[in-house]
Design an enzyme around this catalytic site. Structure first.
Site, PDB file in Angstrom:
ATOM      1  N   GLU A   1       4.796  -7.407  -6.063  1.00 27.21           N
ATOM      2  CA  GLU A   1       3.707  -8.208  -6.619  1.00 27.21           C
ATOM      3  C   GLU A   1       3.750  -8.146  -8.141  1.00 27.21           C
ATOM      4  OE1 GLU A   1      -0.135  -7.060  -5.101  1.00 27.21           O
ATOM      5  OE2 GLU A   1      -1.112  -8.821  -5.980  1.00 27.21           O
TER       6      GLU A   1
ATOM      7  N   GLU B   1       1.678  -5.393   4.449  1.00 25.65           N
ATOM      8  CA  GLU B   1       1.276  -4.430   3.407  1.00 25.65           C
ATOM      9  C   GLU B   1       0.929  -3.136   4.123  1.00 25.65           C
ATOM     10  OE1 GLU B   1      -1.511  -5.517   0.313  1.00 25.65           O
ATOM     11  OE2 GLU B   1      -0.758  -7.581   0.269  1.00 25.65           O
TER      12      GLU B   1
ATOM     13  N   GLN C   1       4.523  -0.683  -2.640  1.00 23.22           N
ATOM     14  CA  GLN C   1       5.310  -1.824  -3.032  1.00 23.22           C
ATOM     15  C   GLN C   1       6.678  -1.338  -3.483  1.00 23.22           C
ATOM     16  OE1 GLN C   1       3.334  -4.535  -5.727  1.00 23.22           O
ATOM     17  NE2 GLN C   1       1.454  -4.610  -4.488  1.00 23.22           N
TER      18      GLN C   1
ATOM     19  N   TYR D   1      -3.469   0.275   4.727  1.00 19.42           N
ATOM     20  CA  TYR D   1      -3.037   1.335   3.825  1.00 19.42           C
ATOM     21  C   TYR D   1      -3.497   2.691   4.356  1.00 19.42           C
ATOM     22  CZ  TYR D   1      -1.608  -2.111   0.380  1.00 19.42           C
ATOM     23  OH  TYR D   1      -0.953  -3.132  -0.259  1.00 19.42           O
TER      24      TYR D   1
ATOM     25  N   ASN E   1      -3.273 -14.769   1.333  1.00 16.43           N
ATOM     26  CA  ASN E   1      -3.242 -13.309   1.352  1.00 16.43           C
ATOM     27  C   ASN E   1      -4.672 -12.792   1.447  1.00 16.43           C
ATOM     28  OD1 ASN E   1      -2.037 -10.504   0.630  1.00 16.43           O
ATOM     29  ND2 ASN E   1      -3.657 -10.789  -0.884  1.00 16.43           N
ATOM     30  N   GLU E   2      -4.922 -11.957   2.429  1.00  9.22           N
ATOM     31  CA  GLU E   2      -6.253 -11.346   2.582  1.00  9.22           C
ATOM     32  C   GLU E   2      -7.339 -12.385   2.288  1.00  9.22           C
ATOM     33  OE1 GLU E   2      -6.537  -7.537   0.570  1.00  9.22           O
ATOM     34  OE2 GLU E   2      -4.912  -6.708   1.784  1.00  9.22           O
TER      35      GLU E   2
HETATM   36  O1  AHR Z   1      -0.915  -3.978  -2.822  1.00  9.70           O
HETATM   37  C1  AHR Z   1      -2.028  -4.070  -3.654  1.00  9.70           C
HETATM   38  C2  AHR Z   1      -3.077  -5.033  -3.115  1.00  9.70           C
HETATM   39  O2  AHR Z   1      -3.584  -4.547  -1.912  1.00  9.70           O
HETATM   40  C3  AHR Z   1      -2.617  -6.416  -2.786  1.00  9.70           C
HETATM   41  O3  AHR Z   1      -2.588  -7.252  -3.891  1.00  9.70           O
HETATM   42  C4  AHR Z   1      -3.647  -6.881  -1.813  1.00  9.70           C
HETATM   43  O4  AHR Z   1      -3.160  -7.844  -0.915  1.00  9.70           O
HETATM   44  C5  AHR Z   1      -4.051  -5.609  -1.108  1.00  9.70           C
HETATM   45  O5  AHR Z   1      -5.383  -5.487  -0.915  1.00  9.70           O
END
Ligand code: AHR
Length: 546
Positions: free
Chosen positions: A68, A350, A399, A295, A215-216
């Protein structure tokens, strides 16, 4: 920092089913073990692998990366510019390219993340000196020079030998803007956009393998309801076309819809809504994948340190990461209801550990160190994806460089490979290999109130008939004696390597880049039984040849 704050606000603590998830994993392994007739609770852990029984293909795309425009993920991490004293090819760092080539990156998701929903592709084409300079309000409010744009990204992919996974702007863009981007990239015809691409240095159409539609969108991508997003999805799916002649009858571009960001009702409802609509979709729109983001954070905002922690934080983070099993199972089950043939992939685009920013860094840059704990975390997640290979056919760790759980850290001309990188390198043979079921009693590892399976293992057979095993010993203090009974093949040789280090928080720094590095492991093969000792807190990959 706006996006970061909104993420923090909207994500809730997922403590509820953590214990359940871990118990399910342990019970599942016990059940598998008892089915295979393996003695339970043995001091030595017995694993049975029957190479004659195969499962789904472990899609190489589960080893995908995410880059990103965030902090030094792209600028400095990948792009230094052609005039930089750092060795580069057309502005792209040679050291980073060489490192990524070695892990055979199957696809790279770009340009975001939250950034993607504010990205306007036209600002990133044309003469480098004449590009529009914009801002990056999501990530520190810094200047976005747009010097790394479409052509630079495609050049980077060509240099590392990977495929494009483009995220198009649904939040603040239009279907027309996205459609024109794809025409610009992929048409072989002399349309004005096709000719413009040629004038900008690439007459041949580019291949775009994967298209992420937003995205999201339930959060930083525009806070949409499932219904609102669905109406956007249908329009983008219909009009954002890939014109590359080589992608019309085979290698067609796969379209990936925004999916869930957790296990709570708002996200199970989201998955339900998209999949229900997909089941009844007309000829005019379609998707091939549903994205999922998860995450390892324990709670928001991220507070766990990425360096200088002990066994308590180690065990808590690993407990939290095993939530992935429950999350994948939950959303796969919903998908099964509407798509029993598993046509739509679950794309975990992600995932990874998200810790507190390293002191002294810009909190909007999401800078963290990467330790042996992260290597073990990566192995556990890759194992989960492999076990769900029939549905999870793509994943992108967050990432690639310098951001969150990165493969690579850079500081000006210096570069270091992280412990997570080494796991990705060791797991290369699993790319496109066929899953082979394993049965074992995992045993337990307990620290304080955290109890985890002590050992995790997967196996797979590659195209040449080589059997590969990945075995992780989570326990940070006790080695494990493992015996593997190999059925369905006549093993002749075994070799392998193991990744461990002195402490759970050992890291590779620019000064000591080899602190956490794989080393050869010795295993004994007698008839159809393989034995070895797993070091504490280690990831081991073995190749067993006939
Ligand atoms: O990876 C960082 C951020 O986390 C991304 O931009 C977003 O899609 C997610 O919430």
């Amino acid at each position: 920092m706006m996006a970061l704050r909104s993420l923090n606000r909207n994500r809730s603590v997922r403590g509820g089913w953590l214990a359940v998830a871990v118990s399910i994993v342990v019970v599942g392994l016990l059940v598998m073990a008892s089915r295979a007739g393996v003695a339970l609770a043995a001091e030595r852990i017995a694993i049975v692998v029957d190479a004659s029984k195969t499962g789904a293909k472990i899609d190489r795309n589960i080893f995908g990366q995410f880059a990103e425009h965030l902090g030094h993920g792209v600028y400095e991490g990948v792009w230094v510019g052609p005039d930089s004293p750092i060795p580069n090819t057309r502005g792209i760092r040679n050291d980073v390219v060489a490192a990524l080539k070695a892990i055979k990156v199957p696809n790279v998701r770009w340009p975001g993340g939250c950034f993607a929903d504010e990205y306007h592709w036209r600002k990133g084409i044309g003469a480098p000196g004449a590009r529009v300079v914009t801002l990056n309000p999501n990530w520190g409010g810094v200047i976005e020079p747009n010097t790394f744009g479409t052509h630079e990204f495609m050049d980077f992919l060509a240099q590392i030998g990977s495929e494009a996974y483009l995220s198009v702007n649904v939040g603040s863009g239009t279907p027309q803007e996205a459609a024109e981007w794809l025409e610009y990239l992929t048409t072989a015809q002399p349309s004005t956009l096709g000719k413009e691409r040629g004038a900008n240095g690439h007459p041949a159409p580019y291949k775009v393998a994967y298209l992420g539609i937003g995205n999201e969108s339930w959060d930083c991508g525009g806070n949409m309801t499932p219904d609102y997003y669905l109406s956007q999805l249908k329009v983008y799916s219909r009009f954002v076309r890939n014109f590359n002649p080589a992608q019309q009858t085979s290698n067609q571009m796969l379209k990936i819809a925004v999916g869930p960001g957790g296990g709570e009702p708002r996200w199970t409802e989201w998955t339900e809504a998209i999949m229900k609509a997909w089941q009844g979709h007309s000829w005019s729109w379609d998707i091939d994948g549903l994205s999922m983001h998860s995450y390892t954070v324990v709670r928001w905002p991220p507070a766990f340190k990425s360096v200088g922690f002990g066994e308590t934080e180690y065990s808590q983070i690993l407990k939290s990461t095993l939530d992935m099993e429950k999350l994948v199972t939950t959303h796969s089950a919903i998908m099964d209801t509407y798509d029993p043939a598993k046509k739509v992939a679950l794309v975990v685009d992600e995932w990874g550990a998200w810790y507190a920013p390293l002191p002294g860094t810009d909190p909007g840059f999401l800078v963290q160190q990467n330790s042996l704990r992260d290597a073990i975390l990566a192995a556990l997640n890759l194992n989960i994806f492999a076990r769900h290979a029939d549905r999870v056919r793509m994943a992108n760790i967050a990432q690639m460089v310098n951001v969150l759980q990165a493969m690579i850290l850079t500081d000006k001309e210096k570069m270091v490979l992280t412990p997570t990188y080494h796991v990705f390198r060791m797991y290369v043979p699993f790319q496109d290999a066929t899953f082979v079921p394993v049965a074992f009693d995992a045993g337990t590892y307990t620290h304080g109130d955290v109890t985890l399976p002590r050992v995790d293992a997967i196996a797979a057979k590659d195209g040449a008939g080589v059997l590969w095993m990945a075995v992780t010993n989570i326990d940070p203090t006790r080695p494990v004696d493992v015996s593997v009974r190999l059925a369905g093949l006549t093993p002749k040789t075994v070799s392998g390597e193991t990744l461990t280090a002195a402490a759970v928080d050992s890291v590779n720094s620019f000064e000591a880049p080899g602190t956490v590095a794989p080393k050869p492991v010795s295993a004994k093969l007698v008839g159809d039984e393989l034995t070895l000792t797993l070091e504490p807190k280690s990831v081991t990959v073995l190749s067993i040849r006939r």
